[in-house]
Design a protein around this motif. Structure first.
Motif, PDB file in Angstrom:
ATOM      1  N   THR A 175       8.814   1.268  14.132  1.00  0.00           N
ATOM      2  CA  THR A 175       8.286   2.291  14.724  1.00  0.00           C
ATOM      3  C   THR A 175       8.150   2.061  16.250  1.00  0.00           C
ATOM      4  O   THR A 175       7.339   1.159  16.988  1.00  0.00           O
ATOM      5  CB  THR A 175       7.117   2.186  14.127  1.00  0.00           C
ATOM      6  OG1 THR A 175       7.119   2.096  12.717  1.00  0.00           O
ATOM      7  CG2 THR A 175       5.975   3.362  14.501  1.00  0.00           C
ATOM      8  N   SER A 221       0.329   1.693   7.449  1.00  0.00           N
ATOM      9  CA  SER A 221       0.098   0.432   8.214  1.00  0.00           C
ATOM     10  C   SER A 221      -1.062   0.256   9.036  1.00  0.00           C
ATOM     11  O   SER A 221      -1.778  -0.889   9.078  1.00  0.00           O
ATOM     12  CB  SER A 221       1.347   0.074   9.043  1.00  0.00           C
ATOM     13  OG  SER A 221       2.587  -0.090   8.506  1.00  0.00           O
ATOM     14  N   SER A 275       3.889  -3.156  10.912  1.00  0.00           N
ATOM     15  CA  SER A 275       4.961  -2.447  10.616  1.00  0.00           C
ATOM     16  C   SER A 275       5.716  -2.633   9.398  1.00  0.00           C
ATOM     17  O   SER A 275       6.343  -3.613   9.499  1.00  0.00           O
ATOM     18  CB  SER A 275       5.800  -2.311  11.706  1.00  0.00           C
ATOM     19  OG  SER A 275       6.821  -1.389  11.666  1.00  0.00           O
TER      20      SER A 275
HETATM   21  C1  G6P Z   1       5.895   6.879   8.977  1.00  0.00           C
HETATM   22  C2  G6P Z   1       6.317   6.517   7.523  1.00  0.00           C
HETATM   23  C3  G6P Z   1       4.900   5.793   6.724  1.00  0.00           C
HETATM   24  C4  G6P Z   1       4.540   4.492   7.731  1.00  0.00           C
HETATM   25  C5  G6P Z   1       4.516   4.949   9.148  1.00  0.00           C
HETATM   26  C6  G6P Z   1       4.319   3.634   9.969  1.00  0.00           C
HETATM   27  O1  G6P Z   1       5.231   7.778   9.189  1.00  0.00           O
HETATM   28  O2  G6P Z   1       6.425   7.800   6.600  1.00  0.00           O
HETATM   29  O3  G6P Z   1       4.996   5.579   5.626  1.00  0.00           O
HETATM   30  O4  G6P Z   1       3.272   3.897   7.195  1.00  0.00           O
HETATM   31  O5  G6P Z   1       5.668   5.636   9.633  1.00  0.00           O
HETATM   32  O6  G6P Z   1       5.662   2.860   9.823  1.00  0.00           O
HETATM   33  P1  G6P Z   1       5.966   1.454   9.903  1.00  0.00           P
HETATM   34  O7  G6P Z   1       7.324   1.061   9.420  1.00  0.00           O
HETATM   35  O8  G6P Z   1       5.575   0.933  11.151  1.00  0.00           O
HETATM   36  O9  G6P Z   1       4.951   0.844   8.919  1.00  0.00           O
END
Ligand code: G6P
Length: 612
Positions: free
Chosen positions: A356, A307, A351
């Motif tokens: 996250t 992201s 996200s």
């Molecule tokens: C983790 C996942 C990634 C993702 C990141 C942010 O590391 O494995 O694929 O880009 O989290 O997550 P979000 O849900 O906030 O985009």
């Protein structure tokens, strides 16, 4: 991280719980467990994946119509049988599943140790369930009251479900900071970290809010109170997930399915928002804040992982089209570095999961300083979607492969629409250029479809490079975040060390790594800094690096220079990320498959990172 699922109702719980764990396995998969109540509270757990749990419980008593289950991503204590959830209380009358972290578990544990409690595991969760039982016994209160008292002592994040051996008709559930949704059926309830284990049984759900405790009874009775004892009326929402979106539908892996879904997911992101014939770009979810965005003196983008890469594309797009200064920040850095935030700042939080922890904390910080928060999330009803003032869902559909693919292109699509919408309203783009760009954006889904035809050629490339130990990805301008995203995909799922770099920066370090064994993926599409990138290709060639170039269809110049090339359809420079990312996703996918890696569940990773 960690998936939780629970059931109470007339059906046998185990099949529902196991299926639910499979759906939630993207959240963590180092150990798994289940507790089911009949006349006994039977608890089984093991390190490994949900399949290992299924093996481990063969021949065991799995009968019962109430149960809880968990798939873990370890925070406290290594992934082994003992640290796996559920955890028993001291008397073994209670069992708990937990997603989150109890930050003050150490002093709480010390206190309980002094009082003679013995701990089997190294987890923070076991401390919590001992504490709850201790309060229940000492204060002679009901389980939900004991939980309420305990949660007032706890610092941290939790989504928990507790089952009590002596109350076979009741589940007690609570949430703060970690997601939790309750599905409401006919005299039956489902509890899970997200809606995917629930959707095939009921579409009516309640998303619990932070610091709420729900008491769920088999007779259909369902009450919510906060940890401060304020009664809440449950707000029932209807799910709109399509069940087939949760299946592989003939693809070998979810990741491959999701790569191939991109023509559709990009179109879904634009649906109803881009009407080329009328020259309209309209993001309904943020219309109320459109003028504020137009007037903004600064935009800050916060995100993590893939992201964050989409956020860099967003930075370039918004600055180029709207002339509003944009800063892009890792949410985890932003939240702790005492950043300057003004009341008239617009903060865009990106996200996929909407859960996250670092992104959520960055939002709370910016909110506390008075900034306006705009979300770009994929998961409807997620914590981030609810914490923002307004936002646009990406509508990419459930993304299950841990390595993000279609979410990235959908996020970039929304950012493009956002930039165009602001630019048009602000007058920083001419009408003819605006029409040119929206007309081209509308063609992107079909160009992505065409790009996917490179798959066979990519398989051949993967065969050549699958045993590499390092790889370098280079790009400039809009292709710099594409290079970083390509490198991230490779390291995430194939465990080959890869770096994404701005092509011109290569000579300030990474060039030292280049030799005849080093694959160098260069995104060299024919716009912007194309000529400069050709010079960078020459620099790699002079050091005998193996060049894999992503080029615009028919570009004979780079074809001549590169060892290997992949052609993609021509498009506007600022839209290239939506296309050039596709072959890089496929390359990492095929290399990982050839190396025998678990593509959908790479080691140590989780899709929803609810711990900081
Ligand atoms: C983790 C996942 C990634 C993702 C990141 C942010 O590391 O494995 O694929 O880009 O989290 O997550 P979000 O849900 O906030 O985009």
């Amino acid at each position: 991280m960690c998936g939780i699922v629970a059931y109470i109702g007339p059906k046998q719980a185990y099949p529902i719980l196991i299926k639910g764990l499979h759906r939630l396995e993207y959240r963590g998969y180092d150990s798994a467990g289940v507790a089911i109540l009949n006349s006994e509270l039977n608890l089984y757990k093991t390190h490994g994946k949900v399949n290992d749990l299924e093996e481990a419980v063969k021949g065991k008593d799995l009968t019962g119509t109430i149960g809880i289950a968990h798939t873990r991503w370890a925070t406290h204590g290594e992934p082994n049988d003992v640290n796996a959830h559920p955890h028993f209380s001291y008397s073994k009358n209670l069992a708990i599943i937990h997603n989150g972290i109890i930050e003050n578990y150490a002093p709480l544990k010390q206190e309980l140790l002094k009082r003679g409690y013995v701990f089997e595991s190294e987890t923070d969760t076991e401390v919590l369930i001992h504490l709850i039982e201790d309060i229940q016994l000492n204060e002679s209160v009901a389980l939900e009251e004991a939980l309420q008292i305990a949660l007032n002592q706890v610092v941290g994040a939790y989504a928990i479900v507790i089952i009590n051996k002596h109350e076979p008709d009741k589940l007690v559930v609570a949430r703060k900071g970690s997601p939790l949704v309750i599905g409401i059926g006919e005299k039956e309830f489902f509890v899970a970290s997200d809606a995917t284990p629930i959707v095939e049984y009921t579409r009516d759900v309640v998303y619990l809010n932070d610091e709420e405790i729900a008491v769920i009874n088999r007779n259909g009775d369902f009450k919510i109170r906060t940890i401060s004892n304020i009664e809440k009326t449950p707000y029932i929402q209807t799910l709109e997930i399509n069940l087939s979106a949760l299946e592989k539908e003939g693809f070998e892996h979810f990741m491959l399915k999701e790569i191939y879904e991109q023509p559709k997911s990009i179109r879904d992101s634009m649906r109803g928002r881009l009407i080329v014939q009328k020259g309209v770009v309209s993001l309904g979810g943020i219309s109320e804040y459109k003028q504020k965005m137009v007037n903004a003196k600064r935009i800050i983008i916060v995100a993590c992982g893939t992201s964050w890469h989409a956020g860099i594309v967003g930075e370039y797009l918004i600055e180029e089209l709207t002339r509003i200064p944009v800063e892009i920040e890792y949410a985890s850095e932003f939240r702790y570095r005492n950043p300057i935030i003004y009341e008239d700042d617009i903060v865009i939080a990106i996200s996929q999961s909407g859960e996250t922890a670092d992104t959520l904390a960055a939002i709370e910080l910016a909110k506390s300083k008075g900034a306006t928060i705009i979300g770009i999330c994929n998961v409807v009803g997620s914590s981030i979607a609810r914490a923002t003032h307004a936002g646009s869902y990406t509508h990419a559909g459930p993304e299950i492969g841990v390595a993000s693919t279609k979410a990235f292109t959908s996020q970039v699509t929304i950012l493009t629409l956002m930039a165009l919408m602001i630019a048009e309203a602000k007058g920083t783009i001419s009408q003819s250029r605006y029409h040119q760009l929206i007309t081209e954006l509308d063609t992107i889904p079909s160009k992505v479809e065409k790009t996917l035809l490179v798959n066979d050629k990519i398989i051949e490339l993967a065969k050549i490079f699958k045993d590499s130990r390092n790889a370098l990805y280079l790009g400039r301008g809009y292709n710099y975040p594409v290079a970083m995203e390509g490198a991230l995909k490779l390291k995430e799922i194939s465990y080959i060390h890869a770096e994404g770099y701005p092509a011109a920066e290569m000579k300030h370090g990474p060039i030292a790594l280049i030799d005849e064994e080093m694959p160098v993926v260069i995104i060299a599409t024919n716009k912007g800094t194309y000529k400069k990138v050709i010079s960078n290709i020459q620099e790699v060639k002079a050091r005998k690096g193996k060049i894999i170039a992503i080029i615009t269809e028919g570009d004979e110049t780079v074809k001549e220079l590169a060892d290997h090339y992949i052609e993609v359809p021509e498009t506007e420079e600022m839209l290239v990320p939506l296309i050039a990312t596709i072959p890089l996703q496929l390359l990492s996918y095929h290399i990982a498959v050839m190396r025998g890696c678990n593509v959908d569940q790479p080691r140590n990773l989780a899709k929803s990172v609810t711990v900081e």
